[in-house]
Design a protein around this motif. Structure first.
Motif, PDB file in Angstrom:
ATOM      1  N   GLY A  21       0.815  -1.216   0.000  1.00  0.00           N
ATOM      2  CA  GLY A  21       0.000   0.000   0.000  1.00  0.00           C
ATOM      3  C   GLY A  21       0.843   1.259   0.000  1.00  0.00           C
ATOM      4  O   GLY A  21       0.564   2.213  -0.729  1.00  0.00           O
ATOM      5  N   LYS A  22       1.886   1.280   0.809  1.00  0.00           N
ATOM      6  CA  LYS A  22       2.782   2.435   0.853  1.00  0.00           C
ATOM      7  C   LYS A  22       3.504   2.622  -0.478  1.00  0.00           C
ATOM      8  O   LYS A  22       3.684   3.743  -0.948  1.00  0.00           O
ATOM      9  N   PHE A  23       3.926   1.512  -1.090  1.00  0.00           N
ATOM     10  CA  PHE A  23       4.594   1.578  -2.389  1.00  0.00           C
ATOM     11  C   PHE A  23       3.679   2.221  -3.432  1.00  0.00           C
ATOM     12  O   PHE A  23       4.087   3.113  -4.172  1.00  0.00           O
ATOM     13  N   ILE A  24       2.423   1.768  -3.473  1.00  0.00           N
ATOM     14  CA  ILE A  24       1.470   2.305  -4.451  1.00  0.00           C
ATOM     15  C   ILE A  24       1.211   3.783  -4.187  1.00  0.00           C
ATOM     16  O   ILE A  24       1.133   4.587  -5.117  1.00  0.00           O
ATOM     17  N   ALA A  25       1.074   4.164  -2.921  1.00  0.00           N
ATOM     18  CA  ALA A  25       0.849   5.569  -2.586  1.00  0.00           C
ATOM     19  C   ALA A  25       1.997   6.452  -3.068  1.00  0.00           C
ATOM     20  O   ALA A  25       1.772   7.560  -3.537  1.00  0.00           O
ATOM     21  N   LEU A  26       3.215   5.954  -2.976  1.00  0.00           N
ATOM     22  CA  LEU A  26       4.378   6.730  -3.383  1.00  0.00           C
ATOM     23  C   LEU A  26       4.638   6.711  -4.882  1.00  0.00           C
ATOM     24  O   LEU A  26       4.956   7.738  -5.480  1.00  0.00           O
ATOM     25  N   TYR A  27       4.533   5.528  -5.492  1.00  0.00           N
ATOM     26  CA  TYR A  27       4.980   5.367  -6.877  1.00  0.00           C
ATOM     27  C   TYR A  27       3.880   5.074  -7.886  1.00  0.00           C
ATOM     28  O   TYR A  27       4.144   5.019  -9.083  1.00  0.00           O
ATOM     29  N   ASP A  31       4.135   0.278 -11.909  1.00  0.00           N
ATOM     30  CA  ASP A  31       5.277  -0.615 -11.681  1.00  0.00           C
ATOM     31  C   ASP A  31       4.836  -1.926 -11.053  1.00  0.00           C
ATOM     32  O   ASP A  31       5.347  -2.985 -11.377  1.00  0.00           O
ATOM     33  N   LEU A  32       3.888  -1.850 -10.157  1.00  0.00           N
ATOM     34  CA  LEU A  32       3.426  -3.041  -9.456  1.00  0.00           C
ATOM     35  C   LEU A  32       2.611  -3.957 -10.361  1.00  0.00           C
ATOM     36  O   LEU A  32       2.806  -5.169 -10.356  1.00  0.00           O
ATOM     37  N   ILE A  33       1.734  -3.400 -11.165  1.00  0.00           N
ATOM     38  CA  ILE A  33       0.812  -4.222 -11.953  1.00  0.00           C
ATOM     39  C   ILE A  33       1.558  -5.091 -12.961  1.00  0.00           C
ATOM     40  O   ILE A  33       1.133  -6.209 -13.258  1.00  0.00           O
ATOM     41  N   GLY A  34       2.685  -4.620 -13.436  1.00  0.00           N
ATOM     42  CA  GLY A  34       3.474  -5.406 -14.372  1.00  0.00           C
ATOM     43  C   GLY A  34       4.068  -6.661 -13.756  1.00  0.00           C
ATOM     44  O   GLY A  34       4.384  -7.617 -14.462  1.00  0.00           O
ATOM     45  N   SER A  35       4.197  -6.675 -12.447  1.00  0.00           N
ATOM     46  CA  SER A  35       4.777  -7.833 -11.770  1.00  0.00           C
ATOM     47  C   SER A  35       3.734  -8.825 -11.262  1.00  0.00           C
ATOM     48  O   SER A  35       4.086  -9.856 -10.705  1.00  0.00           O
ATOM     49  N   ILE A  58      -5.439   3.621 -12.610  1.00  0.00           N
ATOM     50  CA  ILE A  58      -5.455   2.211 -12.992  1.00  0.00           C
ATOM     51  C   ILE A  58      -4.871   2.151 -14.403  1.00  0.00           C
ATOM     52  O   ILE A  58      -5.420   2.735 -15.333  1.00  0.00           O
ATOM     53  N   PRO A  59      -3.756   1.471 -14.584  1.00  0.00           N
ATOM     54  CA  PRO A  59      -3.127   1.435 -15.903  1.00  0.00           C
ATOM     55  C   PRO A  59      -3.935   0.631 -16.924  1.00  0.00           C
ATOM     56  O   PRO A  59      -4.684  -0.279 -16.563  1.00  0.00           O
ATOM     57  N   GLU A  60      -3.758   0.968 -18.187  1.00  0.00           N
ATOM     58  CA  GLU A  60      -4.407   0.234 -19.277  1.00  0.00           C
ATOM     59  C   GLU A  60      -4.070  -1.253 -19.207  1.00  0.00           C
ATOM     60  O   GLU A  60      -4.831  -2.090 -19.653  1.00  0.00           O
TER      61      GLU A  60
END
Length: 147
Positions: A21-27, A31-35, A58-60
């Protein structure tokens, strides 16, 4: 897989607690969805702590999760990409408590398995007529449209 529950669920309840959650809030989420594994079936992001005004895009790329059948985005988004309409198994879509959300793709009305749509608390959303009509035609589906 380590970011999900059993490789099938992404669950984030807060942007102030927990590393993801902290990662998503910052970045952001890109980056996360690709993994995340292609086998993802449930996608839940909720900003429950109420302390942060974090909103994410929300990325494509969400369209690549062809087995996704549930999306819950609570108090965390301002937009929904068109690629959400590339999810043939999507049955449950809740975009609740998102005051910055203004529009949703009209193609949502064409999702073949969508049974539940909830926009409660997202009072500023302009719901396309095609979605309103599908909600009326469905009869058995559960649609809570704020408009």
């Amino acid at each position: 897989k380590g970011l999900t529950v059993g490789g099938e669920k992404l669950v984030i309840d807060s942007f102030s607690h927990g590393a993801i959650g902290k990662f998503i809030a910052l970045y952001g989420l890109e980056d996360l969805i690709g993994s995340l594994p292609d086998t993802l079936k449930e996608f839940q992001i909720q900003n429950r702590d109420g302390k942060s005004n974090v909103t994410i895009n929300i990325p494509e790329e969400i369209g690549r999760f062809k087995d996704l059948h549930m999306i819950l985005l609570d108090n965390c988004v301002n937009s929904v990409p068109e690629s959400i309409c590339e999810l043939p198994k999507l049955r449950f879509l809740a975009l609740i408590n998102n005051p910055g959300l203004r529009t949703i793709p009209s193609c949502i009305a064409e999702l073949p398995n969508l049974y539940f749509l909830n926009l409660k608390g997202s009072d500023n959303v302009q719901v396309p007529d095609s979605i309103k009509q599908k909600g009326t035609d469905m009869g058995g589906g559960m649609w809570d449209l704020q408009d």
